[in-house]
Scaffold this active site. Sequence first.
Site, PDB file in Angstrom:
ATOM      1  N   LYS A 264       0.921  -1.115   0.134  1.00 12.15           N
ATOM      2  CA  LYS A 264      -0.027   0.000   0.012  1.00 12.15           C
ATOM      3  C   LYS A 264       0.781   1.233  -0.151  1.00 12.15           C
ATOM      4  CE  LYS A 264      -4.363   1.101   0.099  1.00 12.15           C
ATOM      5  NZ  LYS A 264      -5.742   0.389  -0.270  1.00 12.15           N
TER       6      LYS A 264
ATOM      7  N   ASP B 201      -7.326   4.442  -4.481  1.00  8.85           N
ATOM      8  CA  ASP B 201      -7.668   4.234  -3.119  1.00  8.85           C
ATOM      9  C   ASP B 201      -8.476   5.617  -2.927  1.00  8.85           C
ATOM     10  OD1 ASP B 201      -7.905   2.032  -0.870  1.00  8.85           O
ATOM     11  OD2 ASP B 201      -7.458   4.186   0.188  1.00  8.85           O
TER      12      ASP B 201
END
Length: 444
Positions: A126, A166
Site C-alpha cells: 500500500k 484508493d
Amino acid sequence: MSYIDEVMERVIAQNPAQPEFHQAVREVLDSLRPVIERNEEKYRKEALLERMTTPERAVIFRVPWVDDKGQVQVNNGYRIQFNSAIGPYKGGLRLHPSVNLSIIKFLGFEQVFKNSLTGTPIGGGKGGSDFDPKGKSDNEVMAFCQSFMTELYRHIGADVDVPAGDIGTGAREIGYLYGQYKRITGKYEGVLTGKGLTYGGSLARKEATGYGLLYITDELLKANGMELKGKTVVVSGAGNVAIYAVEKAQQLGAKVVTVSDSTGWIYDPEGIDVALLKDVKEVRRARLTAYAEARPSAQYHEGRGVFTVKCDVALPCATQNELREEDARALVANGCIAVCEGANMPTTRTATDYLIEQGVLFVPGKAANAGGVATSALEMSQNSMRLSWTFEEVDAKLRDIMKGIFASIDSAAKEYGMPGNYVAGANIAGFLKVANAMEAQGIV
Ligand code: NDP
Ligand code: 2IT
C-alpha cells in the site's frame, strides 16, 4: 506467554504510536489463535508471525511540487511493500491529509490477507501521501502526481509492485501517474491498475469493489436463507466504492436510502438516484448538498448519522473506524441483519465484537471489498496477454471470485469451530495460503 501475545507485544514496542497498525494486527492475530495453537512451536521457531507483521520494505520519500501561485509545497510519500510470498506487491495509493505511516501499514497488512483470499497471485502493499486532491486544480494534481512518480518509479514494475487507486486516487490521478512512469522508464507496461479504458484499463474495474461487495452480500444472505431483494440498505461514503455499491444493490432489488461524505449525509427515502450521485461526485466533484438541491425527496444532514437510519443491511464504504460502538448499538436496535465492509477496517473492534455477539452477520473488508483488487489482478492478466476482455467476461469472473471468497471464509470458520464467524474465517483462510508460501520459500 503465548506466541501470539509475544508477537503482539513486539509489534507494539517496535512500532510506537501506530494505533491503526496495532488494531489491524491485533484483529488478525486474535483470530489466528486456533491455527497457531495447533503448530505453536514450529511457527515460533520459524518466527513466522514476526516476519508476517514486519513489512519486507518501507519507502518514505519527499514529494515537492509547485502550486498554481508558484509556491513550493512538500508532501510525504509512502510505499509499504508488505509481503510478496504469493505474488508481486499489489495495493492502492491513498491521497488524503490523514495519511501517515500507521495508516499505510495497516492498509498494507490487511492487503496481504485480502489478496490471498482472492485466489489470484498477488502479494500485499500500500502507499500514498498526505496530499489532498480536494480543491486542487488539475494542474496541481498533475504536478503532485509527476513528482510522486519521479521517486516511486524505481521501486515498482509490472512484475515487482503494481499500485492502484484508493481514497483520493481515481482515474485522473492514475492517468497522470501512468504518464510519468512511461516517460521516465520508456516502458508501456501494466505497472498500475485502474487505468483508463483507452490505455490498458480493464472494463468493470471501476465498478468492481462496489459490485463485488454486493455479490458477497448476496451470497451471505442466501447462505443464511434470505435474499437482497426488497431489503433496505444504508451505505456510507459517496466515492468509488459507495457509488457502485448503491448501483448494484439497486440492480439486485434492494432500496438504498443513504450516502455520506466527509461533511454530511443524505437520507433519501425514495432510494438514492445513482445517476445524480455520479454527476455530483464523478463529474462535478461537488458536495452532497448539490445532490439534495437537485432531489426533492432527499434530506441533507451535517455530520455523521447514516447508521442511525433503520435498515436491514449496512455497508460502510468510506473510511477506517467510521462505524463505532454507538452505531453498532443503533443498528442492532433497528433490527439490522447484516454488515458487510466496503471500506478497509471501517468498523471499530468494539463495534465488530458487539455486532457478532448480537448475531448480526458480519463480513470483514478483507473479504467483502476484495473484488476491487481481484479485478486489478484481472487487469494485470489482460495487460500481460495484451488482450481485453468484455465487461460481461470480467464481471462474470468477479462474481465467481466473490462466491469463491465466501465459500472459503465460510468453510475456514467451520473447520476451526467458529461457524458463521467470517472475521475468523477470512483471517484464517487468508493466512494459511501466505504462511504456506512463506514456509516453502525458506527464510527470506
Ligand atoms: P473515494 O475517495 O472515491 O471516496 C471516499 C469516500 O469516503 C468519499 O465520499 C469521502 O468523502 C469519504 N471519506 C473519506 N475519508 C473520510 C473521512 N475521514 N471521514 C468521512 N468521510 C470520509 O475512495 P474509495 O471509494 O475508493 O474508498 C473508500 C474505502 O474503500 C476506503 O477505505 C478504501 O481503502 C476502500 N477500498 C477501496 C477500493 C477501491 O477499489 N477503490 C478497494 C477496496 C477497498 P469526501 O469526498 O468528502 O472526502
Ligand atoms: O484496498 C484495496 O483493495 C484497494 N484500494 C484496491 C487495490 C488494487 O490494487 O486494486
